[in-house]
Enzyme design. Sequence first.
Site, PDB file in Angstrom:
ATOM      1  N   LYS A 103       0.833  -1.208   0.000  1.00  0.00           N
ATOM      2  CA  LYS A 103       0.000   0.000   0.000  1.00  0.00           C
ATOM      3  C   LYS A 103       0.864   1.253   0.000  1.00  0.00           C
ATOM      4  CE  LYS A 103      -2.878   0.719   3.624  1.00  0.00           C
ATOM      5  NZ  LYS A 103      -2.715   2.045   4.232  1.00  0.00           N
ATOM      6  N   SER A 104       1.855   1.305   0.875  1.00  0.00           N
ATOM      7  CA  SER A 104       2.697   2.514   0.983  1.00  0.00           C
ATOM      8  C   SER A 104       3.434   2.776  -0.323  1.00  0.00           C
ATOM      9  CB  SER A 104       3.738   2.333   2.091  1.00  0.00           C
ATOM     10  OG  SER A 104       3.111   2.267   3.338  1.00  0.00           O
ATOM     11  N   ARG A 122       3.097   5.971  -3.219  1.00  0.00           N
ATOM     12  CA  ARG A 122       4.256   6.787  -3.612  1.00  0.00           C
ATOM     13  C   ARG A 122       4.543   6.675  -5.104  1.00  0.00           C
ATOM     14  NH1 ARG A 122       4.206   5.660   1.648  1.00  0.00           N
ATOM     15  NH2 ARG A 122       5.420   6.876   3.150  1.00  0.00           N
ATOM     16  N   GLY A 160      -4.909   7.925   5.512  1.00  0.00           N
ATOM     17  CA  GLY A 160      -4.003   8.851   6.205  1.00  0.00           C
ATOM     18  C   GLY A 160      -2.796   9.184   5.345  1.00  0.00           C
ATOM     19  N   ARG A 169      -8.635  12.104  12.640  1.00  0.00           N
ATOM     20  CA  ARG A 169      -7.217  11.799  12.883  1.00  0.00           C
ATOM     21  C   ARG A 169      -6.361  13.072  12.928  1.00  0.00           C
ATOM     22  NH1 ARG A 169      -5.364   6.829   9.381  1.00  0.00           N
ATOM     23  NH2 ARG A 169      -3.609   7.015  10.815  1.00  0.00           N
ATOM     24  N   SER A 207       7.300   8.783  12.240  1.00  0.00           N
ATOM     25  CA  SER A 207       6.158   8.669  11.337  1.00  0.00           C
ATOM     26  C   SER A 207       6.602   8.877   9.903  1.00  0.00           C
ATOM     27  CB  SER A 207       5.081   9.705  11.692  1.00  0.00           C
ATOM     28  OG  SER A 207       4.216   9.899  10.583  1.00  0.00           O
ATOM     29  N   GLN A 237       4.641   9.113   7.468  1.00  0.00           N
ATOM     30  CA  GLN A 237       3.740  10.065   6.817  1.00  0.00           C
ATOM     31  C   GLN A 237       4.216  11.491   7.041  1.00  0.00           C
ATOM     32  OE1 GLN A 237      -0.215   9.040   8.141  1.00  0.00           O
ATOM     33  NE2 GLN A 237      -0.263   7.176   6.904  1.00  0.00           N
ATOM     34  N   ASP A 262       1.878  -1.268  11.840  1.00  0.00           N
ATOM     35  CA  ASP A 262       0.564  -1.667  11.314  1.00  0.00           C
ATOM     36  C   ASP A 262       0.216  -3.118  11.641  1.00  0.00           C
ATOM     37  OD1 ASP A 262       0.127   0.826  10.264  1.00  0.00           O
ATOM     38  OD2 ASP A 262       0.820   0.313   8.253  1.00  0.00           O
ATOM     39  N   ARG A 308      -6.499   1.479  17.955  1.00  0.00           N
ATOM     40  CA  ARG A 308      -6.291   0.034  17.786  1.00  0.00           C
ATOM     41  C   ARG A 308      -6.016  -0.682  19.095  1.00  0.00           C
ATOM     42  NH1 ARG A 308      -3.305   0.020  11.866  1.00  0.00           N
ATOM     43  NH2 ARG A 308      -5.260   0.021  10.713  1.00  0.00           N
TER      44      ARG A 308
HETATM   45  C1  S3P Z   1       2.405   4.838   6.278  1.00  0.00           C
HETATM   46  C2  S3P Z   1       2.952   5.180   7.472  1.00  0.00           C
HETATM   47  C3  S3P Z   1       2.446   4.722   8.776  1.00  0.00           C
HETATM   48  C4  S3P Z   1       1.506   3.535   8.618  1.00  0.00           C
HETATM   49  C5  S3P Z   1       0.520   3.731   7.513  1.00  0.00           C
HETATM   50  C6  S3P Z   1       1.241   3.935   6.196  1.00  0.00           C
HETATM   51  C7  S3P Z   1       2.986   5.376   5.041  1.00  0.00           C
HETATM   52  O1  S3P Z   1       1.733   5.776   9.387  1.00  0.00           O
HETATM   53  O2  S3P Z   1       0.824   3.292   9.827  1.00  0.00           O
HETATM   54  O3  S3P Z   1      -0.335   2.622   7.400  1.00  0.00           O
HETATM   55  O4  S3P Z   1       2.661   4.886   3.939  1.00  0.00           O
HETATM   56  O5  S3P Z   1       3.800   6.313   5.129  1.00  0.00           O
HETATM   57  P1  S3P Z   1       2.466   6.846  10.369  1.00  0.00           P
HETATM   58  O6  S3P Z   1       3.361   7.692   9.562  1.00  0.00           O
HETATM   59  O7  S3P Z   1       1.323   7.636  10.958  1.00  0.00           O
HETATM   60  O8  S3P Z   1       3.179   6.003  11.390  1.00  0.00           O
END
Ligand code: S3P
Length: 434
Positions: free
Chosen positions: A26-27, A31, A98, A126, A171, A173, A319, A350
């Site tokens: 997914k990540s 990107r 997110g 969030r 993080s 993100q 996760d 969670r």
């Molecule tokens: C992600 C970063 C993580 C993760 C999320 C995906 C990303 O979040 O929990 O499912 O793709 O950068 P955080 O940056 O809030 O830890």
Amino acid sequence: MQENMQPITIKPAMSLRGEIVVPGDKSISHRSIMLGSLANGTTTIGNFLRGEDNFSTMGAFRSMGVPIEDDGRIITVRGVGLHGLEEPEDVLDCGNSGTTIRLMSGLLSGQSFFSVLTGDKYLRKRPMKRVVEPLTKMGARIAGRGGGTLAPLAITGGSLSGIDYNSPIASAQVKSALMLAGLYASGETRVTEPSISRDHSERMFRFFGADLDILEKSVVVRGGKELKAQDIVVPGDISSAAFFIVAALIMPGSELLIKNVGVNPTRTGVIDILQAMGASIILQDEREVSGEPVADILVRHSRLKGIEIGGDVVPRAIDEFPAICVAASVAEGRTVIKDARELRVKETDRIAAIAAGLRAVGSGDIAENDDGMEIEGVEQLKGGTVESFGDHRIAMSLSIAALASRAELHIDDVSPVTTSFPGFFDILQKVAVR
Ligand code: S3P
């Protein structure tokens, strides 16, 4: 019951056996759309995750004038260059994602137009201050509910200056939002984290030819350098594999081979944790694909024991805690999870959600702490009725708990599973021996 809720009943199984492939990461999928859109030339993406979260990112870039085609096999992104995005006509809907909203807030801060980001009722709860605050320090103009701490976020793009930011949380993100803003900022943008979070942005920035330095716990981006389109193949998502890894571990007689899984060391905390609990997990045929480590994962049923989990491994497994908690609930002894306060602000809280679910299916004693939890293992869970709290990973974790239970389990709503893992129940059906 709400209109589009999807309840399910899952029957216990004896073991899990066979060979599976899980969908793309997914990540990395997010990107690849983002950098492909900003690059010059045509990027192709193989094994892209066709999950709701990634469709949110895709939709946002299409709304900003990026031609993105999907022939069912390959995604083709006709990049518009760093300065080629167009002002979207409407609000950009990030759904449940997110990653979409936080990364886009960085990217959009550096554009020459106005945009608004929002999402579903979970995303709108969030915390956004973690990105809004450092982006504002770079010169971004972002307004939002709750004094700019909650979506919808309204962004008036403009010129940005690089900053040296010490993030209080690990993080990816936050780090990636600043890195994307850094592509548009004057000077250097440096982000330092307390522990290393997933480094997919760093790897993909390098793959697309961005100007950056990757240090131990810091990354430095220098803006202005044009990106070059690439052909990407996305590895399978270890976060999706984690459900099947745990399921195979806790069901006697199981042996499962999960092919083509991303094993980037910033993501393999789940393997380290489960191995410390006594798991038999073997990585085979380790290789590199599109700048990311990949392997096949062989899992065999194992007798697990409770351990203490905390420190640097936590962001590397962030996760996977719902699945790890399921493993802990049938391990011998007590598992203690700490330094995991971030679990409180995921798609749902969670810690509360998985504790409620496991209690409902007859776990041992569970104590919830501010930054983690303690779980006493039992011989076997007993089934029952649980809630997913609109969270894909809670739904899937409880589904695998159901396989290893004495009696069937009813889950109120598994519709969120398509967020990250379309086809989850088909794979489960295929490998469950009953
Ligand atoms: C992600 C970063 C993580 C993760 C999320 C995906 C990303 O979040 O929990 O499912 O793709 O950068 P955080 O940056 O809030 O830890």
